[in-house]
Design an enzyme around this catalytic site. Structure first.
Site: not given
Length: 540
Positions: A111-112, A274, A276, A278-279, A373
């Site tokens: 992710s982030h 972010d 991947d 999703d954010r 998300k």
């Protein structure tokens, strides 16, 4: 197919968003192989089924994909669809699973978190509804990793840079365009014609992909389909180390975007995504929209987008997310659910049709179109709202606070804290919970305090010890929990929330307005003294 003998590792328990470790750990012999084999051993329907595969392009992504393909072939998977170049955003993966009726998907992402040879890597399994595997499934995978003694593999590899079909043994491998299907979905949900017209005539926009996976998606949607000037697109080339940056869209790590949006000649609208995809974050000229406020505004205005014109069935937020959305849902007379942190907890509510919109304070928001998300979706929702309302981001926020009140909100992260010290802080607060209601600290009186337990209204499952909450009679509160997304030490998170009614002061300095709540939290938990720090490592 070949069986390779192996021995278990004792640290392969998935966290909130899968298994995350340093790259070097994943490069340890058999480490990735053991975990992947455990997935196939735990989910037998993958034998003979379709698997979706891809990741955020971070370092080790391409190597890991080849390993997974070989293990998939040896375990009887009939077909794997993998993103071109190994690239596939998390929301796009969820869409692919649903669109092509796959048994599930393996998403490679941390992710982030930072990337590169010394950075982080991650892997998670998404189930047939497109969402993250439930706790029951991840627990079963973990139990299997503790007793695994072999994994299966096949010979062969796939050229990930060539779109088309090939094979490893009897397994078909399709390398596909990872962008088109998700962009098409966005175009069905939102009024692209109206947004395109507004951008051409009345709105300047910039977007920061942070050298992460969203770059190709943003280029296709914003530039190719909506006519955004390419000069407004920042860091759109995905890089294995994210350009040396930290792809967490917040005021600390998206400094370039914030500087641009707070300059005298700032564009009307800014956004970032972010690692991947999703954010996200959203900014207007001279103003940053907190993720909690963004969820509340989207909930109140979702009906302005074509896909949601008939209203929403309900909304859900993670427990640490501010209660701004609760106020909106009450005014709209729709259900608002409070769930533990982790997107998987929204899945049952979405599948049952109990909610349409869901989100969390860590910059994740989405709807029932996927089971993850979706940062691009959230940005497009804001653009659709701006198109209809023809107001600035700042004016929309001010109008919102004037109707519902403002929830001043901030998250304080204490990162890489020694585990025993982080647990000591939690224990200090937990031991006082029963005695806190009724106590007064300054002008605040505690109305309730508890350890959050979630009872799933769909399947009856119970998730205990999901964070500690201290609520005040004023509507303010603070929350404390240990995060499951870090890879070193423990991350202790303190969430601060101060409620200002609709006729109150909505333009106060954020830090000053939250300072009294922060002081009470420190007094009760002895946080700073126990962790031996003057303040958090990150404020968002």
């Amino acid at each position: 197919m070949t069986e390779i003998k192996t021995t278990p590792f004792d640290d392969q328990k998935p966290g909130t968003s899968g298994l995350r470790k340093k790259v070097g750990i994943f490069q340890t012999a058999n480490y990735l192989e053991n975990f992947v084999q455990a997935i196939f051993d735990t989910v037998p329907d993958l034998n003979g089924g379709l698997l979706i595969l891809g990741g955020d392009g971070r370092y080790h992504n391409d190597v890991a994909i080849q390993t997974i393909l070989r293990i998939a072939a040896a375990n009887g998977v009939a077909r794997v669809m993998v993103g071109h170049g190994g690239i596939l955003s998390t929301p796009a993966a969820s869409n692919m699973i649903r669109q092509y009726e796959a048994v599930g998907g393996i998403v490679l992402s941390a992710s982030h978190n930072p990337a590169g040879p010394d950075g982080d890597f991650g892997i998670k399994f998404n189930v047939a509804n497109g969402g993250p595997a439930s706790t029951a499934v991840t627990d079963a995978i973990f139990e299997r990793t503790k007793m695994i003694d072999h994994y299966r593999t096949a010979e062969g590899s796939v050229d990930l840079d060539v779109i088309g079909d090939s094979a490893i043994g009897d397994m078909q491998v399709t390398v596909f365009d990872p962008v088109a299907d998700h962009a098409d979905l966005m175009e069905r949900l939102f009024d692209f014609d109206a947004i395109r017209e507004m951008i051409a005539s009345d709105l300047s926009l910039c977007f920061d992909a942070m050298h992460a996976v969203t770059g190709p998606y943003a280029t296709e949607v914003f530039v190719n389909r909506l006519g955004v000037d390419p000069d407004g697109m920042m860091n759109v080339q995905p890089l294995p180390d994210f350009g040396g940056g930290h792809p967490d869209p917040n005021p600390v790590y998206a400094k370039t975007l914030f500087a641009r949006m707070f300059a005298d000649d700032a564009p009307d609208f800014g956004a970032a995504s972010d690692g991947d995809g999703d954010r996200y974050i959203v900014l207007g000229r001279g103003i940053y929209v907190s993720p909690s406020d963004s969820l509340a505004v989207i909930t109140a205005n979702a009906h302005l987008a074509p896909a949601y014109k008939n209203g929403i069935s309900g909304v859900a937020r993670s427990m640490p997310t501010s209660r701004a959305t609760d106020v909106v849902a009450k005014a709209m007379d729709v259900d608002c659910f409070e769930t533990p942190t982790g997107w998987k907890y929204f899945g049952n509510l979405l599948d049952a049709g109990r909610i349409t919109i869901c989100g969390e304070e860590s910059a994740g928001t989405s709807s029932d179109h996927v089971r993850e998300k979706d940062g691009l979706w959230a940005v497009l929702m804001w653009l659709n709202i701006l198109t209809v309302r023809r107001q600035s981001v700042m004016d929309i926020l001010r109008d919102h606070w004037g109707i519902y009140g403002r929830h001043y909100y901030s998250r304080h992260d204490y990162e890489e804290v020694a585990k025993d010290k982080a647990e000591a802080v939690m224990a200090t607060l937990r031991d006082q919970l029963a005695d806190l209601p009724g106590r007064q600290f300054g002008s605040e009186v505690i109305s309730d305090a508890d350890s959050f337990t979630y009872h799933d209204p769909i399947d009856g499952s119970v998730a205990e010890n999901q964070g500690l909450r201290v609520m005040f009679e004023s509507g303010s509160r603070f929350v404390m929990r240990l995060s499951g997304t870090g890879t070193a030490g423990a991350t202790l998170r303190l969430y601060l929330e101060a409620y200002e009614p609709k006729d109150g002061v909505h333009d106060a300095d954020l830090a000053e307005r939250l300072a009294p709540i922060a002081a009470i939290a420190d007094e009760i938990t002895n946080l700073k003294q126990i962790v031996m720090r003057d303040g958090p490592s990150l404020v968002s």
